[in-house]
Each structure stands twice: as structure tokens, then as C-alpha cells.
Motif scaffolding. Structure first.
Motif, PDB file in Angstrom:
ATOM      1  N   ASN A 393       0.726  -0.991  -0.064  1.00 46.09           N
ATOM      2  CA  ASN A 393      -0.014   0.074  -0.059  1.00 46.09           C
ATOM      3  C   ASN A 393       0.894   1.071  -0.101  1.00 46.09           C
ATOM      4  O   ASN A 393       0.360   2.280   0.332  1.00 46.09           O
ATOM      5  CB  ASN A 393      -0.875  -0.009   1.290  1.00 46.09           C
ATOM      6  CG  ASN A 393      -1.622  -1.331   1.250  1.00 46.09           C
ATOM      7  OD1 ASN A 393      -1.891  -1.930   0.407  1.00 46.09           O
ATOM      8  ND2 ASN A 393      -1.848  -1.584   2.399  1.00 46.09           N
ATOM      9  N   GLY A 394       2.364   1.212  -0.453  1.00 46.68           N
ATOM     10  CA  GLY A 394       3.148   2.342  -0.195  1.00 46.68           C
ATOM     11  C   GLY A 394       3.713   2.771   1.027  1.00 46.68           C
ATOM     12  O   GLY A 394       4.525   3.400   0.858  1.00 46.68           O
ATOM     13  N   GLY A 395       3.260   2.153   2.001  1.00 44.77           N
ATOM     14  CA  GLY A 395       3.963   2.367   3.311  1.00 44.77           C
ATOM     15  C   GLY A 395       5.236   1.471   3.438  1.00 44.77           C
ATOM     16  O   GLY A 395       5.917   1.039   2.485  1.00 44.77           O
ATOM     17  N   SER A 396       5.491   1.188   4.762  1.00 42.48           N
ATOM     18  CA  SER A 396       6.716   0.509   5.085  1.00 42.48           C
ATOM     19  C   SER A 396       6.346  -1.059   5.260  1.00 42.48           C
ATOM     20  O   SER A 396       5.191  -1.442   5.970  1.00 42.48           O
ATOM     21  CB  SER A 396       7.635   0.968   5.928  1.00 42.48           C
ATOM     22  OG  SER A 396       7.365   2.467   6.060  1.00 42.48           O
ATOM     23  N   LEU A 397       7.421  -1.967   4.965  1.00 38.68           N
ATOM     24  CA  LEU A 397       7.123  -3.391   5.423  1.00 38.68           C
ATOM     25  C   LEU A 397       8.280  -3.524   5.958  1.00 38.68           C
ATOM     26  O   LEU A 397       9.361  -4.070   5.224  1.00 38.68           O
ATOM     27  CB  LEU A 397       6.622  -4.249   3.862  1.00 38.68           C
ATOM     28  CG  LEU A 397       6.214  -5.670   4.427  1.00 38.68           C
ATOM     29  CD1 LEU A 397       5.290  -6.070   3.471  1.00 38.68           C
ATOM     30  CD2 LEU A 397       7.621  -6.453   4.321  1.00 38.68           C
ATOM     31  N   PHE A 398       8.297  -3.917   7.318  1.00 41.91           N
ATOM     32  CA  PHE A 398       9.551  -4.256   7.979  1.00 41.91           C
ATOM     33  C   PHE A 398       9.279  -5.856   7.860  1.00 41.91           C
ATOM     34  O   PHE A 398       8.272  -6.501   8.378  1.00 41.91           O
ATOM     35  CB  PHE A 398       9.681  -3.930   9.339  1.00 41.91           C
ATOM     36  CG  PHE A 398      10.117  -2.469   9.364  1.00 41.91           C
ATOM     37  CD1 PHE A 398      11.540  -2.211   9.478  1.00 41.91           C
ATOM     38  CD2 PHE A 398       9.334  -1.586   9.324  1.00 41.91           C
ATOM     39  CE1 PHE A 398      12.131  -0.868   9.670  1.00 41.91           C
ATOM     40  CE2 PHE A 398       9.722  -0.162   9.235  1.00 41.91           C
ATOM     41  CZ  PHE A 398      10.915   0.211   9.286  1.00 41.91           C
ATOM     42  N   HIS A 399      10.469  -6.527   7.605  1.00 43.98           N
ATOM     43  CA  HIS A 399      10.419  -8.041   7.717  1.00 43.98           C
ATOM     44  C   HIS A 399      11.686  -8.619   8.607  1.00 43.98           C
ATOM     45  O   HIS A 399      12.762  -8.315   8.573  1.00 43.98           O
ATOM     46  CB  HIS A 399      10.423  -8.665   6.409  1.00 43.98           C
ATOM     47  CG  HIS A 399      11.418  -8.210   5.537  1.00 43.98           C
ATOM     48  ND1 HIS A 399      12.924  -8.653   5.558  1.00 43.98           N
ATOM     49  CD2 HIS A 399      11.502  -7.240   4.511  1.00 43.98           C
ATOM     50  CE1 HIS A 399      13.409  -8.156   4.557  1.00 43.98           C
ATOM     51  NE2 HIS A 399      12.761  -6.898   4.169  1.00 43.98           N
ATOM     52  N   VAL A 400      11.388  -9.602   9.510  1.00 45.14           N
ATOM     53  CA  VAL A 400      12.368 -10.224  10.328  1.00 45.14           C
ATOM     54  C   VAL A 400      12.043 -11.886  10.277  1.00 45.14           C
ATOM     55  O   VAL A 400      11.045 -12.389  10.009  1.00 45.14           O
ATOM     56  CB  VAL A 400      11.810  -9.874  11.884  1.00 45.14           C
ATOM     57  CG1 VAL A 400      12.856 -10.642  12.754  1.00 45.14           C
ATOM     58  CG2 VAL A 400      12.152  -8.239  12.138  1.00 45.14           C
ATOM     59  N   ARG A 401      13.177 -12.583  10.159  1.00 47.63           N
ATOM     60  CA  ARG A 401      13.335 -13.786  10.074  1.00 47.63           C
ATOM     61  C   ARG A 401      14.074 -14.673  11.019  1.00 47.63           C
ATOM     62  O   ARG A 401      15.100 -13.927  11.128  1.00 47.63           O
ATOM     63  CB  ARG A 401      13.817 -14.335   8.374  1.00 47.63           C
ATOM     64  CG  ARG A 401      12.676 -14.012   7.342  1.00 47.63           C
ATOM     65  CD  ARG A 401      13.501 -13.936   6.005  1.00 47.63           C
ATOM     66  NE  ARG A 401      14.113 -15.617   5.889  1.00 47.63           N
ATOM     67  CZ  ARG A 401      13.419 -16.455   5.204  1.00 47.63           C
ATOM     68  NH1 ARG A 401      12.209 -16.114   4.932  1.00 47.63           N
ATOM     69  NH2 ARG A 401      13.874 -17.724   5.019  1.00 47.63           N
ATOM     70  N   LEU A 402      13.577 -15.469  11.851  1.00 50.41           N
ATOM     71  CA  LEU A 402      14.125 -15.867  13.039  1.00 50.41           C
ATOM     72  C   LEU A 402      14.347 -17.338  12.726  1.00 50.41           C
ATOM     73  O   LEU A 402      13.099 -17.982  12.630  1.00 50.41           O
ATOM     74  CB  LEU A 402      13.515 -15.408  14.187  1.00 50.41           C
ATOM     75  CG  LEU A 402      13.633 -13.879  14.540  1.00 50.41           C
ATOM     76  CD1 LEU A 402      12.607 -13.604  15.889  1.00 50.41           C
ATOM     77  CD2 LEU A 402      14.768 -13.344  14.596  1.00 50.41           C
ATOM     78  N   PRO A 403      15.315 -17.877  13.227  1.00 49.51           N
ATOM     79  CA  PRO A 403      15.374 -19.630  13.393  1.00 49.51           C
ATOM     80  C   PRO A 403      14.907 -20.101  14.801  1.00 49.51           C
ATOM     81  O   PRO A 403      15.735 -20.310  15.596  1.00 49.51           O
ATOM     82  CB  PRO A 403      17.019 -19.848  13.293  1.00 49.51           C
ATOM     83  CG  PRO A 403      17.735 -18.434  13.706  1.00 49.51           C
ATOM     84  CD  PRO A 403      16.597 -17.406  13.549  1.00 49.51           C
ATOM     85  N   LEU A 404      13.466 -19.928  15.078  1.00 54.96           N
ATOM     86  CA  LEU A 404      13.238 -20.425  16.222  1.00 54.96           C
ATOM     87  C   LEU A 404      12.492 -22.022  16.054  1.00 54.96           C
ATOM     88  O   LEU A 404      11.370 -21.808  15.312  1.00 54.96           O
ATOM     89  CB  LEU A 404      12.050 -19.628  16.800  1.00 54.96           C
ATOM     90  CG  LEU A 404      12.535 -18.021  17.131  1.00 54.96           C
ATOM     91  CD1 LEU A 404      11.627 -17.091  17.479  1.00 54.96           C
ATOM     92  CD2 LEU A 404      13.802 -17.902  18.010  1.00 54.96           C
ATOM     93  N   ALA A 405      12.771 -22.838  16.834  1.00 54.84           N
ATOM     94  CA  ALA A 405      12.245 -24.172  16.532  1.00 54.84           C
ATOM     95  C   ALA A 405      11.148 -24.179  17.398  1.00 54.84           C
ATOM     96  O   ALA A 405      10.717 -23.681  18.524  1.00 54.84           O
ATOM     97  CB  ALA A 405      13.540 -25.344  17.158  1.00 54.84           C
ATOM     98  N   PRO A 406      10.432 -25.266  17.101  1.00 54.11           N
ATOM     99  CA  PRO A 406       9.287 -25.649  17.855  1.00 54.11           C
ATOM    100  C   PRO A 406       9.503 -26.386  19.344  1.00 54.11           C
ATOM    101  O   PRO A 406      10.519 -26.812  19.212  1.00 54.11           O
ATOM    102  CB  PRO A 406       8.255 -26.451  17.173  1.00 54.11           C
ATOM    103  CG  PRO A 406       9.068 -26.980  15.822  1.00 54.11           C
ATOM    104  CD  PRO A 406      10.225 -26.191  15.738  1.00 54.11           C
TER     105      PRO A 406
END
Ligand code: ADP
Length: 696
Positions: A393-406
Motif C-alpha cells: 500500500n505504499g507504506g513500509s514493510l519491515f520483515h524479520v526472519r528468525l530461526p526459532l524451533a518448535p
């Protein structure tokens, strides 16, 4: 005879002539040799003269070189100077012409330890009093051979006064920085104390309120109060943690946590801010995510709070959407907004400390510029990655990827089978509407989105019957009610209105408005699935019991008298009420001196004694540590009396405070807000001791 004698005479004359000739030749030869030798000598003298000139020239060259370098050179035979250059003469304040033979030494003001070099040289720095004031000289001292096997002591020195002054400045600057850092730590400790004290009151009062037999709705509000208060407490701890992150000292926890609960906490904490700005806050947890993950929940919450807090701060219209899903075995979090976005050129820089999009003073906005720096450090510490791009939508999109196991306790969330269900969603919310569609799609059901009322009426009219309609109150109350009527007439069995918590309070009864029920925004998958799935009818004769109906009544502890030394009235009220609930007899002392008087009266038998004392560390008159020391001193004079358990209560839960409390003679140090379980442990301990004393 005469003939003979003239003959001999002639012979003699000839002989003489011959001898004279030979001598003359010899003389001539000798003269030539002498002339040659004289010429050679003259050439040698000339060559020697040339060499002398060259030597004098070279000596002058080196002398001027040495003088130009400014190095100090001195050679001494014992104390007597056998050679010194102009710079050394100036150091002594002696004329260069008078220096040889002098025995004067410059006065030493200070000296640093000497260092022995290979080859017998010694290096040392000393501060000397000179006619130009005190100068630091760095010397290289060697023994050098001179004529006839004799040696002299040579020192070559360089003036390092400027360097020493620089070093001194560095030392002072470092000392200043260290003391500023200490001041920062003290400031953080004080601020955290100041925040914790009133928070202690809020959280404790929420606890007490929770125990007063509330209506279910009131209980929800009290729980929200508690959750928000605890999150705020967490934030205060986070501020303290920043210093640790900064120093690379932060250790991550590795514990099982409920990711859904974490997302709810973040949404609940942030929802009021979004509401105040009239923007949407939507959250979505992919149904295929395990319920529990292993990691540091507090830090993950800190990351989310920072990203969501920013998104709300910079978005004036539209909304913010938090999405947590699974991508290639990694936890993928996105926080998107409909705000102004971030120019590509600044997308790296904003993750640095104290950086904002526009750093110019006039354009800087509220905020420290630390939030994203903390996020980045925490994410990297967790082995993940973070970035920002333009949102759809034109705004910002912050993305975080984390290696968290179940984690071991993870279960697959129950997703109902809605393959035959058709749901109409009426909502123009930029994120919530899409998230609802995803939530329904995960069940195999079909979701149709109508962005406004007009489209919704058309869908109800044109499409076959829907099983349910979810209508966002955003369309307006009147329109929503008309839509509900239209839905009922179109044969829609379930028609739910979606309300924000604030709208929920103002809306009145959804049933009276023509709805079959309501959902609170942001709508959780769990609530939606529960609300639209057929409910089993309750068995006759059973009562529905809330799972967390509050703690069962604690056992009475009538005999335990607890002195509560606390200067903050609200905290005192909180602790005394809690103790009363535990069945104890609390006695309040509002400062350290009064507390000590009460304890002393108990020890002397002039007033009832105490079984336990809770001592606030910071109090007027006499602080908790001083009271503890005084009590232990009093006890030393009464060996027959049992040791009184003293427990410190401190808003500053740092290790240093704990150590100080134990050193002052206390038995434990509890953090504020007072943890009920920890208090109960101490009461149990006192009860056991009492029982032992009674049975003895
Ligand atoms: P602060 O918000 O305290 O200034 P942050 O480190 O959290 O510090 O953010 C740094 C800068 O990045 C912000 O000042 C702002 O200029 C920009 N920024 C962060 N998040 C957003 C967002 N969602 N939309 C627009 N700008 C943002």
C-alpha cells in the motif's frame, strides 16, 4: 820515466772524467726522482686536503642534521661532559662553547621505569626541570667506545612533552567517559526504580481487584490492566537491557513460549495507541505455526513492540498489520503499515543508532533513533535477519526472519474443517480484512471480501446463500444494521459485528441491533473458529466454570505478624492487603526509624514481636540496609532470641542491590512488584519454623 808519468797522468785524468761523468749522471737521475717524488707528495697533500674538506663538510652536515632534528645528545666520561650538542646545552642552560668539561645535570622531576634493550641499551622517559619549564625527554642510553679502549656514556634524547600531555588528556578523557558511563548506569537504575514504584502499585492493585469477585467483563479489563502493566515493566527492563546490548553483554533466554499469546500481548498493548489515532491494528498468526517455540520471548516482544510502535507512530491513516508465519523453517514476521514509507537511500541507515529518516534538527521527530538499532542487534543475536521494503500500500514493510524451533509442548493449533462454509466479510480495513480471508482460507472454507456496504449488498443479493457474514463496524452503525437485516433476509445464519474494544463499550447489545454476536478486533483466529463452529450444548446440571477463576483461598496464617517497612503509601497498602489475604497480621511502619523502633520494642517485649520483616531498601530517615544492620547488632546482645527473618524489597533488582542487602544482614532480597509466590515461600518458611518452635 817522464813518458810514463804523463801516461799515468792521462789515465788518471780520463778516470777522473769518467767518475765525474758517472756521478753527474747519478745526480741527474736523483734529481729527477726527487722532482717526481715532490710532485707525488704535492698530489698527496692535495688529496689529503680534499679529504679534510670533505670530512669537515660531512661533519658539518651531520652536525646540522642532528641540530635540525632537535634530538639531545650528550656524552659523559663519569660526570664530565666530553661532548654535547646545542640542544643539550640549551636544556642545561649552558652556552654551547662552554659545555665540554661541564659536570652539571638537569634536575629530575619524575621518571618512568627503564626498559633494557638488546645490545645493552636502556630506554627511559624522565621529566626534567629546564630553563623552559618542565619537559619530558625519552632517552636511549648506550655505552660507546672511544680512543685507547676507553668508553663513555652516551644519551640521545627526544622531547616527548606534547605526547605525554596527549596521553594525559586521553587518560583524563577515559576517566571522564567512565564516570559518565557510571552516571548513565546510576541514572538508568534510578529511573527504573522511579518507574517500578508506581507500577508496583498499579500491578498490585490489579491483583487485589482481581480477587474481589468481579463480573467476567470486569475481569477481562483487570487482566488487560495487568498484561499492559507487565509489558510496561518489561519495557523498563528493556531500557536497562539496552546498556547491556550496547556492551555486548546480553544473554538470550532459551525457553518455550506461546507465540500466539505473545502476539496478543503486543496487540493489546499497542491497540490503544492505534485507536487514539483512528487507525487499524490487525494481527495474524498463520494457523500452520506451532503453538510454542523455543527462544527469548521477552526480546521477541521487544522487537515487535519497537516495529509496531514505529508503524503506528508514523501512520496517520489506514493501519498497521502484524503477520507471523512460517517460511522455509524460519519464523517470518512482517510489520506493514500504510504510512509515508522509507526512501530507499535511508533503508540501511535507519537501523544505525540515533538515525532518523531526516536527521536535520528541524525535521527530527519525537524518538531517540534507538528503537531499530536495538531491533537489529537483538535479531542478529538471535541468528536472524531484518530489513525493510516498500509495502503493497505504499507504506513500509519491515520483515524479520528468525530461526526459532518448535518446543516440546508445541501442538498443532486446531483448525476446523470449513470446506463447505461460505463467509462474507464486509470490511475496508487495510490489513484486518485480508487477514480474515487468510484465516478462513486455512480451514478450506471460502471467504468473499466486500470492501464497502454497496459491494456487500450486491454480494448478498447476487451470490448464493452465505453461512456467515462478518461486518466491520467501520462501515457505520446504521449501515451495519441494515446489512445485518439484508443478511438475515438472504438466509445468512450467523451475522457477527466486528468491534474495537472501545466500540464494544459504546455499541450496546449486538443482539438488539440485529446481530447474532460480535467479535473484538483485532480478530483472533481462535475466537473466529470458536464463534462460527457449532458449540456442544452444556450437559444438564453442569455449570460453566471459567478456567482462571482466580486463586483458591489461601490457608489462614493468623499467627504470623509481619512488619512492612515502606514509605510509599500505595505500596504499603498493597503489601498489607496481600498479607491480610494470606491470613497474616501486617503492621505498617512508614520509615526506617519507625520500623527499627517497632522491632526493638518487639525484641524488648514491650510490644508484640514480629515473625517476619519486609524492609524497603530506600526509605527516609533510615534506609532498609541501616535498619537491617541495627537489628543484627541488637540481636547480638540477645543470643537467646531467635534470628528475625529480614527480607529486603527493592525496586532496583540489580545484583549489586541484592549483594548489599545480604551484606547488611538480610536473608533475601525480593524485587518489586512483589511476587506473591516469593512472599508465600517466606510465609511458608516462617510457618514451618514456628511449628518447629512450638513442637520443640
Ligand atoms: P525513533 O523512532 O525513536 O526515531 P527508530 O530507530 O525506531 O527511532 O527509527 C529510526 C527512524 O526510522 C525513525 O526516526 C523514522 O524516521 C524511520 N522509521 C522507522 N519506522 C518507520 C515506519 N514504520 N514508517 C516510516 N518511517 C519509519
Amino acid at each position: 820515466m817522464q813518458f810514463l808519468s804523463s801516461h799515468w797522468l792521462a789515465v788518471v785524468v780520463v778516470m777522473l772524467v769518467l767518475v765525474a761523468g758517472v756521478a753527474a749522471v747519478k745526480l741527474l737521475r736523483q734529481r729527477d726522482r726527487i722532482v717526481r717524488q715532490a710532485a707525488e707528495l704535492s698530489r698527496d697533500v692535495e688529496a689529503l686536503n680534499d679529504r679534510l674538506w670533505a670530512l669537515a663538510d660531512s661533519e658539518e652536515h651531520y652536525r646540522s642534521l642532528i641540530e635540525a632534528q632537535g634530538d639531545l645528545i650528550v656524552r659523559r666520561d663519569g660526570a664530565r661532559i666530553v661532548y654535547a650538542n646545542g640542544a643539550y646545552a640549551a636544556l642545561l642552560g649552558i652556552d654551547e662553547a662552554d659545555i665540554v668539561g661541564a659536570v652539571a645535570q638537569p634536575r629530575r622531576v619524575a621518571c618512568r621505569p627503564a626498559l633494557a634493550l638488546e645490545g645493552g641499551a636502556r630506554v627511559f622517559d624522565e621529566c626534567l626541570a629546564t630553563p623552559d619549564g618542565e619537559r619530558w625527554i625519552s632517552w636511549v642510553e648506550t655505552v660507546v667506545p672511544v680512543a685507547l679502549g676507553a668508553t663513555v656514556l652516551q644519551r640521545v634524547g627526544r622531547d616527548i612533552t606534547a605526547r605525554i600531555a596527549g596521553e594525559q588528556e586521553l587518560v583524563e578523557a577515559r576517566a571522564r567517559a567512565e564516570s559518565a558511563n557510571e552516571a548513565k548506569s546510576r541514572f538508568l537504575a534510578t529511573v527504573s526504580h522511579e518507574f517500578r514504584t508506581p507500577l508496583n502499585g498499579i500491578l498490585g492493585m490489579a491483583d487485589l481487584l482481581g480477587d474481589t469477585g468481579l463480573e467476567p467483563e470486569q475481569e477481562t479489563y483487570v487482566r488487560a490492566l495487568r498484561i499492559s502493566g507487565e509489558a510496561l515493566l518489561g519495557l523498563i527492563d528493556d531500557i536497562l537491557d539496552f546498556a547491556k546490548v550496547e556492551a555486548g553483554k546480553l544473554e538470550l533466554a532459551s525457553e518455550s513460549f506461546d507465540i500466539g499469546l505473545l502476539l496478543e500481548t503486543v496487540s493489546e498493548l499497542m491497540a490503544p495507541r492505534a485507536q487514539a489515532k483512528g487507525i487499524e491494528l490487525a494481527a495474524y498468526l498463520a494457523p500452520d505455526l506451532p503453538t510454542h517455540l523455543v527462544g527469548d520471548a521477552d526480546r521477541l516482544r521487544q522487537i515487535l513492540l519497537n516495529l509496531v510502535g514505529n508503524a503506528i507512530k508514523f501512520t496517520e491513516a489506514g493501519g498497521v498489520g502484524i503477520r507471523i508465519g512460517n517460511e522455509d523453517g524460519m519464523i517470518a514476521i512482517t510489520v506493514a503499515d500504510t504510512g509515508p514509507g522509507i526512501p530507499e537511500a535511508r533503508r540501511q541507515a535507519i537501523f544505525e543508532e540515533f538515525e532518523q529518516i531526516d536527521n536535520s534538527a528541524a525535521r527530527r521527530h519525537e524518538g531517540t533513533g534507538l528503537g531499530l538499532a536495538i531491533v537489529r542487534r537483538l535479531v542478529l543475536l538471535m541468528g536472524g535477519s531484518v530489513g525493510v521494503e516498500s509495502g503493497e500500500n505504499g507504506g513500509s514493510l519491515f520483515h524479520v526472519r528468525l530461526p526459532l524451533a518448535p518446543s516440546g509442548e508445541a501442538v498443532r493449533p486446531a483448525v476446523p474443517d470449513w470446506r463447505s462454509k461460505r463467509v462474507l466479510i464486509v470490511s475496508g480495513a487495510p490489513f484486518g480484512a485480508g487477514f480474515l480471508c487468510e484465516t478462513i482460507a486455512a480451514t478450506g472454507g471460502s471467504a468473499t471480501l466486500a470492501a464497502d456496504a454497496e459491494a456487500a449488498f450486491a454480494r448478498l443479493q447476487d451470490d448464493g446463500p452465505y453461512d456467515a457474514a462478518l461486518i466491520d463496524q467501520m462501515v457505520g452503525r446504521e449501515v451495519a444494521m441494515n446489512l445485518a437485516t439484508a443478511a438475515r433476509m438472504a438466509g445468512v445464519a450467523e451475522c457477527l459485528i466486528m468491534l474495537s474494544p472501545l466500540e464494544r463499550r459504546q455499541f450496546g447489545s449486538p443482539r438488539d441491533a440485529g446481530f447474532t454476536g460480535f467479535l473484538v478486533k483485532p480478530v483472533r483466529a481462535r475466537s473466529l473458529y470458536a464463534r462460527l463452529s457449532p458449540r456442544p450444548a452444556p450437559l444438564p446440571g453442569t455449570l460453566a466454570i471459567e478456567p482462571d477463576a482466580g486463586p483458591s483461598s489461601p490457608e489462614p496464617r493468623q499467627r504470623i505478624r509481619v512488619l512492612v517497612a515502606e514509605d510509599n503509601e500505595i505500596n504499603a497498602l498493597l503489601v498489607t492487603r496481600t498479607l491480610e489475604r494470606f491470613g497474616c497480621i501486617p503492621v505498617w511502619a512508614r520509615d526506617g526509624r519507625k520500623a527499627l523502633e517497632a522491632i526493638e520494642a518487639g525484641l524488648n517485649g514491650t510490644a508484640p514481636s514480629f515473625d517476619l520483616v519486609l524492609l524497603d531498601i530506600r526509605m527516609p530517615e533510615l534506609d532498609g540496609l541501616a535498619v537491617a544492620r541495627a537489628v543484627r547488632t541488637l540481636e547480638r546482645g540477645r543470643p537467646e532470641q531467635a534470628r528475625l527473618p529480614l527480607v529486603a524489597v527493592s525496586a532496583n533488582a540489580a545484583e549489586a542491590d541484592k549483594a548489599a542487602a545480604l551484606a547488611a544482614g538480610m536473608d533475601d532480597c525480593l524485587a518489586k512488584p512483589l511476587d506473591r509466590a516469593a512472599l508465600q515461600r517466606w510465609l511458608d518458611h516462617v510457618s514451618r519454623t514456628e511449628a518447629l518452635v512450638r513442637s520443640a
